[in-house]
Design an enzyme around this catalytic site. Sequence first.
Site, short mmCIF file in Angstrom:
data_model
loop_
_atom_site.label_atom_id
_atom_site.label_comp_id
_atom_site.label_asym_id
_atom_site.label_seq_id
_atom_site.Cartn_x
_atom_site.Cartn_y
_atom_site.Cartn_z
N CYS A 169 39.17 44.08 37.24
CA CYS A 169 37.77 44.03 37.67
C CYS A 169 37.66 44.22 39.18
O CYS A 169 36.72 44.85 39.66
CB CYS A 169 37.11 42.73 37.24
SG CYS A 169 36.80 42.67 35.45
N HIS A 226 35.21 42.36 30.51
CA HIS A 226 34.89 41.23 31.36
C HIS A 226 33.45 41.36 31.87
O HIS A 226 32.88 42.46 31.89
CB HIS A 226 35.86 41.17 32.54
CG HIS A 226 37.24 40.76 32.14
ND1 HIS A 226 38.23 40.53 33.05
CD2 HIS A 226 37.78 40.52 30.92
CE1 HIS A 226 39.34 40.17 32.42
NE2 HIS A 226 39.09 40.16 31.12
N GLU A 252 32.19 41.25 34.84
CA GLU A 252 32.05 42.14 36.00
C GLU A 252 32.04 43.60 35.56
O GLU A 252 31.22 44.39 36.04
CB GLU A 252 33.21 41.95 37.00
CG GLU A 252 33.43 40.53 37.45
CD GLU A 252 34.47 39.78 36.64
OE1 GLU A 252 35.32 39.12 37.24
OE2 GLU A 252 34.43 39.85 35.39
N CYS A 272 39.60 39.27 37.96
CA CYS A 272 40.99 39.66 37.71
C CYS A 272 41.28 40.94 38.51
O CYS A 272 40.38 41.53 39.11
CB CYS A 272 41.21 39.89 36.22
SG CYS A 272 40.41 41.38 35.58
#
Length: 143
Positions: free
Chosen positions: A103, A72, A74, A100
Amino acid sequence: MNNNNEKQNILDNRYLRMARIWAENSYCQRRKVGALIVKNKMIISDGYNGTPSGFDNLCEDETGKTIPYVLHAEANAITKIARTNNSSEGATLYVTAAPCIECSKLIIQAGIIRVVYGEEYRLTDGVDLLKQAGIEVQCMNID
């Protein structure tokens, strides 16, 4: 709104727009997400969703499902800091979509104290965890 809040709002909007532009670097078809980590008004890291270094830039399999090892935005931005002399302690993360749960755990451990994101995600467990950890979280519609 006082002058400091107004200035912060302008900066938040600007950095979130920059994260949206950074998301355009993603090779993912389903969703392109961008992230910036800002500390003392300086961008110290950036990331977008995609595969780890050295892998083909394919984020989805032939059925359109995201490949499990895709990172992801992040996570890419946070792990990128590990290769530098920078620290994300006390920083703000700007990300185009709500983090999420996975993260959010990284955000907490990275010492990030504020998260500004552009759009809600169907699951709220990541944002809920950030709030539980005392991290300032703000959803902001960007111009």
